[in-house]
Structure formats: C-alpha cells, structure tokens
Scaffold this motif. Structure first.
Motif, PDB file in Angstrom:
ATOM      1  N   LEU A  63      31.519  45.226  31.332  1.00 54.12           N
ATOM      2  CA  LEU A  63      31.190  46.488  31.987  1.00 54.12           C
ATOM      3  C   LEU A  63      30.711  47.527  30.977  1.00 54.12           C
ATOM      4  N   PRO A  64      29.935  48.493  31.441  1.00 55.39           N
ATOM      5  CA  PRO A  64      29.587  49.604  30.549  1.00 55.39           C
ATOM      6  C   PRO A  64      30.825  50.405  30.167  1.00 55.39           C
ATOM      7  N   GLU A  65      30.689  51.241  29.156  1.00 55.88           N
ATOM      8  CA  GLU A  65      31.822  51.995  28.632  1.00 55.88           C
ATOM      9  C   GLU A  65      32.421  52.961  29.648  1.00 55.88           C
ATOM     10  N   THR A  66      31.704  53.233  30.703  1.00 60.87           N
ATOM     11  CA  THR A  66      32.178  54.177  31.720  1.00 60.87           C
ATOM     12  C   THR A  66      32.972  53.500  32.834  1.00 60.87           C
ATOM     13  N   ARG A  67      33.204  52.182  32.743  1.00 60.79           N
ATOM     14  CA  ARG A  67      33.899  51.468  33.813  1.00 60.79           C
ATOM     15  C   ARG A  67      34.936  50.499  33.267  1.00 60.79           C
ATOM     16  N   VAL A  68      35.894  50.149  34.143  1.00 60.68           N
ATOM     17  CA  VAL A  68      36.908  49.146  33.830  1.00 60.68           C
ATOM     18  C   VAL A  68      37.206  48.352  35.097  1.00 60.68           C
ATOM     19  N   PHE A  69      37.812  47.191  34.906  1.00 59.51           N
ATOM     20  CA  PHE A  69      38.438  46.488  36.020  1.00 59.51           C
ATOM     21  C   PHE A  69      39.891  46.960  36.085  1.00 59.51           C
ATOM     22  N   GLU A  70      40.192  47.761  37.101  1.00 58.83           N
ATOM     23  CA  GLU A  70      41.536  48.339  37.252  1.00 58.83           C
ATOM     24  C   GLU A  70      42.320  47.467  38.229  1.00 58.83           C
ATOM     25  N   ASP A  71      42.741  46.307  37.734  1.00 59.51           N
ATOM     26  CA  ASP A  71      43.227  45.255  38.612  1.00 59.51           C
ATOM     27  C   ASP A  71      44.133  44.330  37.814  1.00 59.51           C
ATOM     28  N   LEU A  72      44.820  43.443  38.529  1.00 61.93           N
ATOM     29  CA  LEU A  72      45.723  42.481  37.891  1.00 61.93           C
ATOM     30  C   LEU A  72      45.049  41.154  37.592  1.00 61.93           C
ATOM     31  N   ALA A  73      44.253  40.648  38.520  1.00 61.46           N
ATOM     32  CA  ALA A  73      43.570  39.367  38.354  1.00 61.46           C
ATOM     33  C   ALA A  73      42.433  39.273  39.347  1.00 61.46           C
ATOM     34  N   PRO A  74      41.349  38.578  39.000  1.00 60.89           N
ATOM     35  CA  PRO A  74      40.285  38.345  39.983  1.00 60.89           C
ATOM     36  C   PRO A  74      40.782  37.429  41.094  1.00 60.89           C
ATOM     37  N   ARG A  75      40.183  37.568  42.281  1.00 61.02           N
ATOM     38  CA  ARG A  75      40.543  36.754  43.447  1.00 61.02           C
ATOM     39  C   ARG A  75      39.336  35.929  43.865  1.00 61.02           C
ATOM     40  N   LEU A  76      39.528  34.625  44.048  1.00 59.27           N
ATOM     41  CA  LEU A  76      38.448  33.731  44.453  1.00 59.27           C
ATOM     42  C   LEU A  76      38.556  33.452  45.941  1.00 59.27           C
ATOM     43  N   VAL A  77      37.473  33.683  46.689  1.00 58.04           N
ATOM     44  CA  VAL A  77      37.486  33.452  48.133  1.00 58.04           C
ATOM     45  C   VAL A  77      36.046  33.283  48.608  1.00 58.04           C
ATOM     46  N   ASP A  78      35.846  32.367  49.545  1.00 56.92           N
ATOM     47  CA  ASP A  78      34.542  32.193  50.176  1.00 56.92           C
ATOM     48  C   ASP A  78      34.428  33.212  51.305  1.00 56.92           C
ATOM     49  N   LEU A  79      33.683  34.269  51.077  1.00 52.50           N
ATOM     50  CA  LEU A  79      33.581  35.356  52.042  1.00 52.50           C
ATOM     51  C   LEU A  79      32.467  35.160  53.060  1.00 52.50           C
ATOM     52  N   ASP A  80      31.453  34.379  52.716  1.00 55.59           N
ATOM     53  CA  ASP A  80      30.294  34.256  53.602  1.00 55.59           C
ATOM     54  C   ASP A  80      30.187  32.899  54.280  1.00 55.59           C
ATOM     55  N   GLY A  81      31.163  32.010  54.060  1.00 56.42           N
ATOM     56  CA  GLY A  81      31.204  30.744  54.759  1.00 56.42           C
ATOM     57  C   GLY A  81      30.218  29.705  54.284  1.00 56.42           C
ATOM     58  N   ASP A  82      29.669  29.856  53.082  1.00 61.52           N
ATOM     59  CA  ASP A  82      28.706  28.878  52.590  1.00 61.52           C
ATOM     60  C   ASP A  82      29.351  27.781  51.753  1.00 61.52           C
ATOM     61  N   GLY A  83      30.684  27.787  51.653  1.00 61.94           N
ATOM     62  CA  GLY A  83      31.392  26.779  50.877  1.00 61.94           C
ATOM     63  C   GLY A  83      31.516  27.095  49.405  1.00 61.94           C
ATOM     64  N   LEU A  84      30.959  28.208  48.973  1.00 64.05           N
ATOM     65  CA  LEU A  84      31.014  28.630  47.576  1.00 64.05           C
ATOM     66  C   LEU A  84      31.810  29.926  47.487  1.00 64.05           C
ATOM     67  N   ARG A  85      32.722  29.978  46.535  1.00 63.06           N
ATOM     68  CA  ARG A  85      33.597  31.145  46.434  1.00 63.06           C
ATOM     69  C   ARG A  85      32.958  32.296  45.662  1.00 63.06           C
ATOM     70  N   GLU A  86      33.317  33.492  46.081  1.00 63.50           N
ATOM     71  CA  GLU A  86      32.975  34.711  45.368  1.00 63.50           C
ATOM     72  C   GLU A  86      34.215  35.235  44.631  1.00 63.50           C
ATOM     73  N   VAL A  87      34.006  36.234  43.766  1.00 56.81           N
ATOM     74  CA  VAL A  87      35.089  36.881  43.031  1.00 56.81           C
ATOM     75  C   VAL A  87      35.235  38.306  43.542  1.00 56.81           C
ATOM     76  N   VAL A  88      36.457  38.676  43.936  1.00 58.55           N
ATOM     77  CA  VAL A  88      36.731  40.023  44.445  1.00 58.55           C
ATOM     78  C   VAL A  88      37.628  40.748  43.449  1.00 58.55           C
ATOM     79  N   VAL A  89      37.231  41.947  43.050  1.00 57.14           N
ATOM     80  CA  VAL A  89      37.964  42.708  42.040  1.00 57.14           C
ATOM     81  C   VAL A  89      37.978  44.185  42.400  1.00 57.14           C
ATOM     82  N   VAL A  90      38.905  44.913  41.801  1.00 57.02           N
ATOM     83  CA  VAL A  90      38.898  46.376  41.850  1.00 57.02           C
ATOM     84  C   VAL A  90      38.258  46.870  40.562  1.00 57.02           C
ATOM     85  N   GLU A  91      37.197  47.623  40.706  1.00 59.45           N
ATOM     86  CA  GLU A  91      36.424  48.129  39.570  1.00 59.45           C
ATOM     87  C   GLU A  91      36.436  49.649  39.623  1.00 59.45           C
ATOM     88  N   SER A  92      36.738  50.296  38.501  1.00 59.12           N
ATOM     89  CA  SER A  92      36.844  51.759  38.501  1.00 59.12           C
ATOM     90  C   SER A  92      35.894  52.387  37.496  1.00 59.12           C
TER      91      SER A  92
END
Length: 231
Positions: A63-92
C-alpha cells in the motif's frame, strides 16, 4: 477498479493466466505504526498483502504510505460464484478512515467508500448466502463502537452493493484483539451472530424477503462460541 500497483506482476506472468487461478492463501506482511488508531489493541497495522495463486506463484501488494490494512487476517471467499476465491480485507486511509476492500490476483476488484475521516473503522462478521438466492452476501458492522449497524453487501461486477442494514448491533469493543461474531446455520438457514449495541445480549439476525430481522438469543458474556456452535 482493478489496479494492481505498478511493478507487482511485471515480468512474472501473463496477467490473464493469473486472473483465471484460484487464490489458495493470503496473509499480511510488513507491520507498520504509521496509523495512530490502535483499535485492535496495539499500534501496529500492515503495509502489505501477500497472495498465493493455485500454481504456487506469489503476488505482493504494498500500500502507499497513506494507507494500511487495519485488520487481523485476510479472508478468502468466492463472492461472485465463479469458483475462484477473492480476498476481503479492511483497508484504512490515514486521513479518510476505513473501507472494506475486495482483491483478486490482478488487484482491487471493488471497495466501499472510505468513511471520510480518520479513526472510523468497520468489523467484518462473515460470508454466506443469507437469503437463499444462490448469491453470497458479506456481513459487517459499520463503526462497531459508534454507528453499531449491521450492513449486508453483495459483489455485483466491480461494485459492492448494500442490500440491507439493521441498527443496534456490534461485534467489537475498542482495544479488543479479535473481531467477534460470525454466521451459523443450525438447520433452518443462516443467521448472523453478534452482540447488541450495549454488548449485553447475543443477537441472531436473519436476512429474509429483503429485510433483516434480529432476535435475542441470550445474555452476552464476551464469548460468541456457544451461540456459533448451535444449541
């Protein structure tokens, strides 16, 4: 909105071949103290997201110096039903607060808006087909210490679309080093498990006919495990 930062995949692989692969693992790296929020109990957040795809190759998002991942761990989940997982995170953002972000092998797929001011945060609860229509929903608490609102989103193309909201629910108290709650299915459909807004009662919330309906399922003592394991 797909914008993998410059140089990350250059010289490593053909972009199309990466996009067609499942994400098999993800983790944060490069702890940083550049954001002075400490909502999760310490002053360290994360500057980098590391993603591994199915053939074993690795991608790195710094990330650029103006941002962080304000989170504990990335989460893997297939959100669009194509059989491939995405990564969901909290970014600040240091000036704009948090947003929920969804990444794929080629970079950012979709995100909510930043809150617009620092020290505003959100807490993911979980992912499930909450209303039985075959699509996966995202559940999170909008500002669990202030607004205390359960939000339900869907990924639609390159946008995260809000489909429902319910007030007076939370899953995190300031300084806790975990994010509580979750989603259970005890045989009658999925329920989002949280505390109420005063952290005194456990609540189970269903998403039915386009609306969220919450019910009290007992006293809250700081532990969600009993409720999540089903009676």
């Amino acid at each position: 909105m797909r914008n993998w930062l410059a140089g990350i995949v250059a010289g490593m692989m053909v972009a199309g071949s990466v996009a067609a692969q499942d994400i098999t693992a993800a983790r944060f790296a490069d702890p940083t103290d550049r954001y002075d929020h400490a909502i999760l109990g310490d002053n360290l957040e994360w500057a980098t997201l590391l993603i591994e795809v199915a053939d074993g190759r690795n991608l790195r998002l710094s990330l650029p110096e103006t941002r962080v991942f304000e989170d504990l761990a990335p989460r893997l989940v297939d959100l669009d039903g194509d059989g491939l997982r995405e990564v969901v995170v909290v970014e600040s953002d240091l000036a704009l607060g948090a947003r929920l972000s969804v990444y794929g092998p080629l970079g950012l797929i979709a995100a909510t808006s930043f809150y617009g001011r620092p020290h505003r945060w959100l807490a993911p609860v979980g992912f499930a087909d909450l209303d039985g229509d075959g699509r996966t929903e995202i559940a999170f608490i909008d500002r669990p210490h202030l607004a205390k609102t359960l939000i339900i989103l869907r990924l639609e193309g390159d946008a995260l679309v809000k489909v429902a909201a319910a007030p007076d629910l939370s899953n995190h108290r300031i300084g806790e080093s975990r994010i509580g709650g979750g989603i259970r299915d005890c045989g009658t459909g999925p329920e989002v498990i949280t505390a109420n807004g005063t952290w005194t009662r456990l609540m189970a919330t269903r998403f039915e006919a386009g609306k969220l309906v919450s019910r009290d399922i007992g006293a809250f003592s700081g532990d969600y495990s009993g409720a999540l394991s089903c009676p």
